[in-house]
Design an enzyme around this catalytic site. Structure first.
Site, mmCIF file in Angstrom:
data_model
loop_
_atom_site.group_PDB
_atom_site.id
_atom_site.type_symbol
_atom_site.label_atom_id
_atom_site.label_comp_id
_atom_site.label_asym_id
_atom_site.label_seq_id
_atom_site.Cartn_x
_atom_site.Cartn_y
_atom_site.Cartn_z
ATOM 1 N N PHE A 119 13.159 0.259 25.727
ATOM 2 C CA PHE A 119 14.106 1.099 24.978
ATOM 3 C C PHE A 119 13.625 2.547 24.907
ATOM 4 O O PHE A 119 14.394 3.488 25.151
ATOM 5 C CB PHE A 119 14.285 0.525 23.569
ATOM 6 C CG PHE A 119 15.092 1.390 22.643
ATOM 7 C CD1 PHE A 119 16.467 1.251 22.570
ATOM 8 C CD2 PHE A 119 14.478 2.333 21.826
ATOM 9 C CE1 PHE A 119 17.220 2.051 21.704
ATOM 10 C CE2 PHE A 119 15.212 3.131 20.961
ATOM 11 C CZ PHE A 119 16.588 2.985 20.906
ATOM 12 N N ASP A 120 12.354 2.753 24.572
ATOM 13 C CA ASP A 120 11.805 4.110 24.439
ATOM 14 C C ASP A 120 11.939 4.890 25.737
ATOM 15 O O ASP A 120 12.408 6.038 25.760
ATOM 16 C CB ASP A 120 10.322 4.045 24.056
ATOM 17 C CG ASP A 120 10.075 3.388 22.726
ATOM 18 O OD1 ASP A 120 10.569 2.265 22.513
ATOM 19 O OD2 ASP A 120 9.375 3.995 21.897
ATOM 20 N N THR A 121 11.509 4.247 26.825
ATOM 21 C CA THR A 121 11.544 4.913 28.125
ATOM 22 C C THR A 121 12.971 5.268 28.511
ATOM 23 O O THR A 121 13.252 6.390 28.963
ATOM 24 C CB THR A 121 10.927 4.010 29.197
ATOM 25 O OG1 THR A 121 9.575 3.716 28.845
ATOM 26 C CG2 THR A 121 10.966 4.680 30.561
ATOM 27 N N TYR A 166 10.582 6.593 13.975
ATOM 28 C CA TYR A 166 10.036 5.236 13.877
ATOM 29 C C TYR A 166 8.543 5.260 14.178
ATOM 30 O O TYR A 166 8.033 6.161 14.842
ATOM 31 C CB TYR A 166 10.765 4.277 14.811
ATOM 32 C CG TYR A 166 10.116 4.016 16.147
ATOM 33 C CD1 TYR A 166 9.162 3.016 16.305
ATOM 34 C CD2 TYR A 166 10.458 4.773 17.259
ATOM 35 C CE1 TYR A 166 8.577 2.778 17.532
ATOM 36 C CE2 TYR A 166 9.885 4.544 18.494
ATOM 37 C CZ TYR A 166 8.935 3.535 18.623
ATOM 38 O OH TYR A 166 8.352 3.310 19.851
#
Length: 424
Positions: A220-222, A128
């Site tokens: 979300f990424d973390t 993404y």
């Protein structure tokens, strides 16, 4: 002498060779996708009310993929409940360009968009990037190569590597570095840049991790990265060139608050066993579930050292106050206790032994000491400006409050910077 154009062309050749090598090293990924008639890579672009930037960015990305990738790639526009012209523009792009599709979600949230699209994608590699394409697309091939070759499980772009070239304001730079320092000190994260909007993951890894990722927004990424790291997975970092989008609409305060809540939730989940990292590691066959430093044990030991240091500081300050004055007494007391504090924490809190990095530890401990000095000296100046002459009890009260604040800052910096396991 090589011109800048020659340098760019040389790097492009290197990147192409890296992907070609990856393709040759793991042909089953390419062949498997070809046999199933699916793209090798699915690049997701989450959007919310991006009518101004969407068309130009998707066309640019589509052109880059078509001209540089030696395998098939798809672009998925993940529309997070946009209420402007974004849905119409996205639909037109899907009709116009081969390999572009739209997935519409009726709720906002970047994490929700990625979770939804990645969970249902048929591509073996998932990626993404932000719609503004702040990250130079030249980093896309190095990002994907280790996943296609099987060398790594996840890959992330990092703006904090020495070789990265980043253009952004001082405010965002400080916020980004502080956030990653907090991650290192609380969750023992070893990756350098959690929030760069440029990541990729193998689909089989995503299938195991995503059911355990709760956040639907910016955290979300973390959460995904920390979970992957604790499960013993390999995270490849790619230095990127990055230019800040001046039109960014991220609410920094709301995002920071949500991130802190997410960190607290993950700490609780790891402590209680609600986040089953060993089971995930076993399912993925990594067999390397991390045994991170125990935050609570370190905090207790650090607090004990801190209490002893504070008591010593108050005694020294009180003894010297009459002879030297408040500011000089504060400086001498802080200097003596800072040296002892760093030595005690080095041995008892963070388990550093021997002469390795001894000089660096004390030098960086001294740098942290200067921050404590600024806090305590500032508190003295503040109370002196409020009351003259200043009662001794008021000075001590102000110093105790400043020292408590300095202690929290000191623990964060010592754990996330000075004694972090990634520091050699």
């Amino acid at each position: 002498m090589a011109t800048p154009h020659d340098v760019v062309m040389t790097q492009s050749v290197v990147d192409s060779l890296a992907v070609s090598t990856a393709v040759a090293a793991r042909p089953n990924v390419i062949a498997g996708a070809r046999d199933r008639r699916v793209p090798v890579v699915d690049v997701v672009v989450p959007v919310y009310n991006e009518q101004a930037a969407l068309a130009a960015s998707v066309r640019r990305l589509h052109r880059y993929l078509a001209e540089t990738m030696p395998f098939t790639a798809r672009i998925t526009i993940a529309d997070n409940a946009s209420i402007d012209e974004t849905p119409r523009i996205a639909a037109e792009l899907a009709d116009e360009l081969d390999g572009v599709r739209v997935v519409r979600l009726e709720q906002k949230g970047r994490g929700r968009a990625l979770h939804t699209v990645w969970s249902s994608s048929d591509a073996p590699v998932l990626a993404y990037m932000d719609v503004d394409l702040s990250t130079d697309l030249a980093a896309l091939q190095p990002l994907l190569a280790p996943l296609i070759s099987g060398h790594s499980d996840l890959a992330i772009g990092t703006r904090l590597a020495r070789s990265s070239r980043v253009v952004r304001g001082a405010k965002r730079e400080v916020i980004s570095r502080c956030y990653n320092l907090i991650l290192r000190s609380t969750l023992a994260a070893k990756f350098s840049d959690a929030q760069c909007g440029f990541k990729a993951i193998r689909a089989d890894v995503a299938a195991r991790l995503l059911p355990h990722v709760e956040d639907t927004g910016w955290f979300f990424d973390t959460e995904l990265l920390v979970l992957a790291e604790r499960s013993g997975l390999r995270i490849h970092e790619v230095p990127v060139d990055w230019v800040d989008d001046p039109d960014s609409r991220v609410d920094i305060v709301a995002t920071a608050t949500a991130d802190l809540k997410g960190i607290a939730r993950m700490l609780k989940g790891f402590a209680s066993g609600a986040i089953p990292v060993r089971e995930i590691a076993a399912q993925l066959g990594s067999g390397r579930a991390a045994a991170p430093r125990n935050l609570m044990r370190q905090a207790v030991r650090f607090a004990a050292v801190g209490v002893a240091s504070t008591l010593a500081y108050l005694v020294i300050f009180s003894l010297l106050h009459a002879a030297t004055g408040a500011q000089a007494a504060n400086l001498i007391a802080l200097l003596i206790t800072a040296i002892g504090n760093t030595a005690a924490n080095r041995r008892f809190t963070f388990g550093a032994r021997g002469r390795d990095s001894l000089v660096r530890h004390h030098a960086e401990g001294f740098a942290v000491f200067t921050l404590a000095l600024a806090l305590t000296s500032g508190s003295l100046l503040a109370v002196h400006s409020l009351a003259s002459p200043t009662p001794h009890w008021l000075e001590l009260s102000a110093l105790i409050g400043a020292n408590l604040t300095a202690t929290a800052l000191r623990f964060t910096l010592l754990r996330g910077w000075v004694f972090h396991p990634n520091r050699g």
